[in-house]
Motif scaffolding. Structure first.
Motif, PDB file in Angstrom:
ATOM      1  N   VAL A 127       1.031   3.986  -3.033  1.00 33.64           N
ATOM      2  CA  VAL A 127       0.482   5.324  -2.823  1.00 33.64           C
ATOM      3  C   VAL A 127       1.555   6.395  -3.037  1.00 33.64           C
ATOM      4  O   VAL A 127       1.272   7.483  -3.551  1.00 33.64           O
ATOM      5  CB  VAL A 127      -0.145   5.391  -1.408  1.00 33.64           C
ATOM      6  CG1 VAL A 127      -0.355   6.817  -0.956  1.00 33.64           C
ATOM      7  CG2 VAL A 127      -1.452   4.611  -1.392  1.00 33.64           C
TER       8      VAL A 127
ATOM      9  N   ILE B 233      -2.222  11.632  -5.395  1.00 35.54           N
ATOM     10  CA  ILE B 233      -3.471  11.405  -4.672  1.00 35.54           C
ATOM     11  C   ILE B 233      -4.448  12.529  -4.985  1.00 35.54           C
ATOM     12  O   ILE B 233      -4.093  13.708  -4.951  1.00 35.54           O
ATOM     13  CB  ILE B 233      -3.216  11.307  -3.155  1.00 35.54           C
ATOM     14  CG1 ILE B 233      -2.299  10.115  -2.855  1.00 35.54           C
ATOM     15  CG2 ILE B 233      -4.537  11.158  -2.382  1.00 35.54           C
ATOM     16  CD1 ILE B 233      -1.833  10.022  -1.426  1.00 35.54           C
TER      17      ILE B 233
ATOM     18  N   SER C 139       0.838  -1.208   0.000  1.00 34.49           N
ATOM     19  CA  SER C 139       0.000   0.000   0.000  1.00 34.49           C
ATOM     20  C   SER C 139       0.871   1.255   0.000  1.00 34.49           C
ATOM     21  O   SER C 139       0.652   2.173  -0.804  1.00 34.49           O
ATOM     22  CB  SER C 139      -0.923  -0.007   1.211  1.00 34.49           C
ATOM     23  OG  SER C 139      -0.184  -0.304   2.379  1.00 34.49           O
TER      24      SER C 139
ATOM     25  N   LEU D 197      -3.590   6.087   1.964  1.00 40.81           N
ATOM     26  CA  LEU D 197      -4.033   7.215   1.144  1.00 40.81           C
ATOM     27  C   LEU D 197      -4.303   8.464   1.962  1.00 40.81           C
ATOM     28  O   LEU D 197      -4.478   9.544   1.412  1.00 40.81           O
ATOM     29  CB  LEU D 197      -5.329   6.840   0.414  1.00 40.81           C
ATOM     30  CG  LEU D 197      -5.161   6.095  -0.898  1.00 40.81           C
ATOM     31  CD1 LEU D 197      -6.506   5.517  -1.333  1.00 40.81           C
ATOM     32  CD2 LEU D 197      -4.619   7.014  -1.979  1.00 40.81           C
TER      33      LEU D 197
ATOM     34  N   LEU E 199      -4.747   0.251   2.532  1.00 37.58           N
ATOM     35  CA  LEU E 199      -4.768   1.237   1.442  1.00 37.58           C
ATOM     36  C   LEU E 199      -5.488   2.511   1.863  1.00 37.58           C
ATOM     37  O   LEU E 199      -5.062   3.611   1.521  1.00 37.58           O
ATOM     38  CB  LEU E 199      -5.419   0.638   0.193  1.00 37.58           C
ATOM     39  CG  LEU E 199      -4.443  -0.116  -0.709  1.00 37.58           C
ATOM     40  CD1 LEU E 199      -5.191  -1.005  -1.699  1.00 37.58           C
ATOM     41  CD2 LEU E 199      -3.532   0.846  -1.470  1.00 37.58           C
TER      42      LEU E 199
ATOM     43  N   LYS F  89     -10.282  11.435  -1.988  1.00 37.35           N
ATOM     44  CA  LYS F  89      -8.978  10.854  -2.322  1.00 37.35           C
ATOM     45  C   LYS F  89      -9.089   9.883  -3.493  1.00 37.35           C
ATOM     46  O   LYS F  89      -8.157   9.140  -3.787  1.00 37.35           O
ATOM     47  CB  LYS F  89      -8.387  10.159  -1.099  1.00 37.35           C
ATOM     48  CG  LYS F  89      -8.255  11.129   0.067  1.00 37.35           C
ATOM     49  CD  LYS F  89      -7.280  10.654   1.114  1.00 37.35           C
ATOM     50  CE  LYS F  89      -7.225  11.592   2.306  1.00 37.35           C
ATOM     51  NZ  LYS F  89      -6.978  13.002   1.963  1.00 37.35           N
TER      52      LYS F  89
END
Lengths: 389, 327
Positions: A113, A118, A109, A136, A132, A169
């Motif tokens: 990311v 984002i 994750s 984020l 995740l 997001k």
């Protein structure tokens, strides 16, 4: 890479192409030539896949700043501490239903990311979604409150563990049917391309999902339409209790890419740098309209869900995997490269633990959803005539 | 008023909406280069280009899910099923993703998508190509279900469905695509979702019918008139949400009800209407609600059997006389 030379129709008008084809057929028949069934003299496939090993990376060569490394460390640790506490709260029956923990997989994750923009790029995943979501930037408060089924939760208590979402997001969930969300990921990417907004969609799923038809349909459509999507198999070796070799004729999942004429690669998911490196490359490809398939080999330390004692694997196997822990790996890197020290990293750990404790308190003190909320957000239409008691 | 074929009315709705809003696209099997399996989308590829009128492989689960993802990310897809029978390989997408994502996300997302195509039986197509799906999809909160019987409703309701922010299941019929009818040429003509149409006023018996069954209802009313009875015919047009008030009001006048529904009878739309009517208008009913449906079997192939399988006006006339105690 043979499979990566694509001769696909791209911008050319499909109509024009069809007309050209019809023309050549017409000419052939006008010349009195019969159409024959044609079989090539020989046919073979030879493909080499990119591999991303856990090895001696230099973060600067990967384009990562020193300060980013500490953010990544904190990001992974937050997922770990959050879930450890969630497991404890599950034991105290503060959390009910399913709770699928991501512990062990945090490099996937965080590495992913870090390679994204984002808010511009999108992510969709399956039910093991806490990692995740937190990676984020969903808040531990909203995430813990959702597990507690409180109105302050990210889905106002209507989704629970498997259904984290964050529209801002561009986190499209949190999905419960294995493989069911993979075509949805292709569709999110389709919209990025249609709107020409430059975004890409990371579509995560577990190894078990490769057995579903939806996986194969989504890859075919994505390749056919040149969608900006990366399909990411988080291969944690077990689909619930079934080891991959017991469920798949071909457990090297990245090889599925060949059937859909897209690049595939295999990544060591216990090294956040390997994940970041792979992800950066494949995000770039996606931005150019080239979908791809990444197999990330990882491992979950906990059972499939809280009710799973994980009898299908040995303690030795688990211990061996824990030696590859992605968080410890990054910690060692930070110390060896004089980017931080034990005290500073311990302080981050304490901060994160406190943040999680605060989230538990927030969740505890939050209200349950009001009963009238049961009829809210089924439809956008606000006066939908439900059948009520 | 212009006279249009059913398929032309559907096309007019899509074309007008696509001209108005460039986030709308049409996707499905044979919709573009082939001009539509039933020519509903004829000419649309020429007008809108391959970006907005898109052929798919035979991959209903894949392209239904793709449509849902596109809807979540800001577009307004129209997904065509060549027939609703093929939606069963995509049912997870429709019932778990289209219908539930809004709720599961606490209202963060909406899914403005239309799934459309022909529904129900279309002759000697045997069991897998003759299913009526409305009761299946209407079961699921989160979906809206529309089933139209004529070109005017087809145009007005499809335009509303495309503009609606919720996922809509839109049901047509192979057997009606060539049917001609007057269609309003009012600019920007829409019909509200969830409103029934009283197609024929009467006071002796209420007959409910939608999609092809609407025409069975009208034939039944005609035959009753020849025998001196005046039937009221209601076309609900929308199955979910159902305009039950229109049916109840009619039953309060006629005191008896026959529902014609080409679904299989068990857990059908007819069952639901009968339940709601007895719940809300029990004291107004002079007789149990009657229903005329397909037989409780898979659709057969043989001509005489499929004719017998379908709800017929003969049966409906008989049912009406029964509830009116007219024999």
């Amino acid at each position: 890479m043979a499979s990566q030379t694509k001769n696909k129709k791209k911008a050319e008008e499909a109509k024009g192409k069809q007309a050209a084809k019809a023309k050549s057929e017409q000419e052939a028949s006008a010349n009195g030539q019969e159409q024959e069934v044609r079989v090539p003299a020989s046919s073979s496939v030879e493909v080499t896949f990119a591999t991303y090993q856990a090895e001696d990376y230099d973060h600067r060569e990967l384009g990562l700043e020193d300060a980013q490394l500490l953010d990544m460390y904190r990001n992974m640790l937050l997922q770990r501490r959050f879930e450890e506490r969630a497991a404890q709260m599950y034991g105290k029956q503060k959390i009910a239903g399913f709770l699928h923990l991501y512990i062990g997989q945090e490099a996937v994750s965080t590495g992913a990311v870090t390679a994204l923009e984002i808010g511009k790029d999108s992510i969709i995943t399956a039910y093991r979604d806490h990692g995740l979501g937190l990676a984020l930037g969903m808040t531990p408060n909203a995430c813990m409150a959702e597990l507690f089924g409180k109105v302050t939760g990210s889905s106002q208590g209507k989704g629970g563990s498997m259904h984290y979402f964050d529209a801002e997001k561009k986190f499209f969930g949190g999905h419960g049917i294995v493989g069911g969300h993979i075509p949805v990921g292709a569709g999110i990417a389709f919209a990025h391309k249609y709107k020409e907004d430059g975004g890409v969609c990371l579509t995560f799923f577990g190894d078990g999902a490769v057995g579903q038809g939806s996986f194969h349909e989504a890859l075919n459509l994505a390749s056919l339409y040149d969608l900006p999507v990366i399909f990411i198999v988080e291969n944690n070796e077990y689909a619930m209790g079934t080891a991959t070799h017991r469920a798949f004729a071909e457990p090297d999942f990245h090889k599925q890419a060949v059937g859909y004429d897209m690049p595939g690669a295999v990544v060591n998911g216990m090294d956040v740098f390997a994940v970041y490196d792979a992800m950066k490359t494949h995000v770039e490809m996606a931005r150019e309209g080239q979908p791809s398939l990444l197999e990330i080999r990882t491992y979950r330390y906990r059972g499939h869900s809280m009710s799973d004692p994980a009898k299908y694997r040995t303690k030795e196997e688990l211990e061996e995997k824990k030696n590859e822990d992605p968080i410890i790996r990054l910690k060692q890197y930070l110390i060896e490269h004089d980017l931080s020290d034990n005290d500073a990293l311990d302080a981050i750990d304490e901060e994160v633990k406190q943040e999680v404790l605060d989230a538990v308190e927030f969740a505890e003190e939050s209200d349950l959803p009001p009963l009238e909320a049961i009829y809210e957000d089924v439809y956008v239409q606000d006066d939908y005539p439900f059948l009520t008691d | 008023m212009a006279e249009l074929q059913f398929r032309e009315a559907l096309r007019a709705a899509m074309v007008e909406e696509m001209e108005r809003d460039d986030t709308i696209f049409l996707m499905g099997e044979e919709v573009a280069e082939y001009d539509g399996a039933y020519k509903v989308s004829e000419g649309m590829l020429d007008q809108f280009g391959a970006k907005r009128v898109i052929d798919t492989p035979i991959s209903e689960n894949g392209f239904s899910g793709l449509g849902i993802g596109a809807a979540l990310n800001g577009l307004r897809p129209i997904i065509e099923f060549m027939t609703w029978n093929f939606s069963f390989v995509a049912i997870d997408q429709i019932i778990n993703n289209a219908a539930k994502i809004r709720y599961m996300s606490g209202g963060q997302f909406k899914v403005p998508i239309v799934f459309r195509g022909p529904n129900g039986a279309a002759g000697q197509l045997a069991a897998t190509h003759n299913t009526s799906v409305e009761a299946i999809y209407a079961y699921f909160p989160g979906l809206k279900v529309i089933s139209v019987s004529n070109p005017d409703d087809a145009k007005g309701l499809l335009k509303s469905a495309i503009r609606d922010d919720d996922p809509v299941v839109f049901l047509e019929s192979e057997l009606m695509y060539g049917m001609r009818g007057e269609v309003s040429d009012e600019e920007d003509y829409t019909i509200p979702i969830g409103k029934a149409r009283i197609a024929r006023e009467g006071e002796d018996v209420t007959i409910v019918g939608y999609n092809k069954s609407y025409w069975v209802a009208m034939e039944t009313a005609q035959r009753l008139e020849e025998e001196g009875y005046n039937a009221e015919v209601i076309d609900p047009r929308t199955i979910r949400p159902l305009d039950i008030d229109a049916i109840i009001n009619s039953v309060k006048k006629t005191n008896c009800l026959v529902v014609i529904d080409e679904s299989n009878p068990f857990t059908s739309v007819a069952s639901e209407i009968a339940f709601q009517v007895q719940e809300r208008a029990f004291d107004h009913l002079d007789a149990p609600v009657a229903r005329v449906t397909a037989k409780d079997v898979p659709a057969p192939y043989a001509k005489n059997l499929i004719d017998y399988y379908m709800p017929r006006a003969d049966e409906a006339v008989e049912a009406c006389k029964r509830v009116m105690y007219a024999e």
